[in-house]
Scaffold this active site. Structure first.
Site, PDB file in Angstrom:
ATOM      1  N   SER A  50       0.844  -1.187   0.000  1.00 20.35           N
ATOM      2  CA  SER A  50       0.000   0.000   0.000  1.00 20.35           C
ATOM      3  C   SER A  50       0.884   1.243   0.000  1.00 20.35           C
ATOM      4  CB  SER A  50      -0.883   0.008   1.253  1.00 20.35           C
ATOM      5  OG  SER A  50      -0.045   0.140   2.402  1.00 20.35           O
ATOM      6  N   ASP A  82      -1.077  -1.700  -4.131  1.00 19.50           N
ATOM      7  CA  ASP A  82      -2.445  -1.705  -3.604  1.00 19.50           C
ATOM      8  C   ASP A  82      -2.934  -0.259  -3.431  1.00 19.50           C
ATOM      9  OD1 ASP A  82      -4.788  -2.789  -2.531  1.00 19.50           O
ATOM     10  OD2 ASP A  82      -3.981  -2.835  -0.488  1.00 19.50           O
TER      11      ASP A  82
END
Length: 284
Positions: A50, A82
């Protein structure tokens, strides 16, 4: 083996009617846990980072760790961004060697989301990198969404068809009742909506916020066409709880290896269990 694109893994998942687990990485021990679990279960696996993970560990470290882990294993491993929120961030990840990126334009109006996704796909396709997009709003569990409001946040099947036709995206994350973070109650997934979307778009569907969703519900979603399932919170819980137990049982412990080894083992066990739930064990 070298890192592979997510499309390669999801194509086989579609043929075999299972889902590939996408597990979030934040540090070396979690990377090791994902690979150990994948090896033990003989399963393909997706490591995903992320924006928070990239900020914490650094994109160079994330790529180097994932690439090294993949090179030392016999199972297929992909490295995925992500929730990328900008064209620039997706390009940076592609430059550094990520084999898949997610461009999340779900907060934008439909046509703006389409335009942003197409822009990313144009570059990604030329470099052999997979692209995931998102339609609908997958909230955090702190979002207080009443039942009558849920419909406004969920992915509209007709919009999903328009989106896929106009972008040619490889996979689509949809909102059908999951949320990021820890759930306050048991999430109720809109399976009828999922079935309609799958029937229209005919590309692999991604389920975000899947930690805390009952195994039976995940398996039902996979039976209807979900091919990538994201897990982060369950790994964090197992990892930090194991660290906490070591520190609480021996407050004078100062060796990080003795704190982090049990955490790595706990994360490995959680990931192995998820792989079995997803039906991807033995599919490498």
């Amino acid at each position: 083996m070298p890192l592979v694109p997510v499309t390669e893994l999801l194509k086989k998942a579609e043929e075999g009617k299972y889902a590939v687990g996408a597990f979030n990485v934040n540090n070396m021990e979690i990377v090791q846990a994902i690979v150990a679990a994948a090896e033990a279960e003989k399963a393909p696996v997706i490591m995903q980072a992320s924006q928070g993970a990239i900020k914490y560990a650094g994109i160079e470290y994330i790529y180097a760790l994932a690439n090294l882990a993949a090179s030392k294993t016999s199972v297929p491993v992909a490295l995925h961004l992500d929730h990328g929120t900008s064209f620039e961030q997706c390009m940076k990840c592609i430059r550094f060697g990520f084999t898949s990126v997610m461009i999340d334009g779900s907060k934008l109006p439909l046509q703006e989301n389409i335009a942003l996704t197409k822009k990313v796909i144009e570059v990604a396709r030329a470099t052999g990198v997979s692209v995931e997009a998102e339609l609908g709003k997958i909230g955090g569990t702190e979002d207080d969404i009443h039942v009558d409001e849920r419909d406004a946040f969920f992915t509209d099947p007709e919009e999903a068809l328009t989106f896929v036709q106009q972008t040619g995206v490889d996979s689509l994350a949809i909102a059908i009742g999951t949320a990021h973070g820890q759930y306050k109650g048991v999430p109720k997934l809109d399976f009828a909506r999922l079935e309609k979307i799958v029937g229209l778009v005919k590309i692999p569907i991604v389920l975000h916020g899947s930690s805390g969703v009952p195994d039976e519900a995940i398996q039902e979603a996979i039976g209807l066409g979900v091919r990538k399932v994201n897990i982060d919170t369950n790994i964090r819980e197992a990892f930090t709880n194991a660290c906490r137990q070591v520190v609480e049982s021996n407050p004078k412990e100062i060796d990080p290896r003795k704190v982090l080894s049990p955490a790595r083992e706990a994360a490995t066990e959680v990931i192995r269990q998820k792989i079995r739930v997803f039906g991807s064990a033995g599919r490498a």
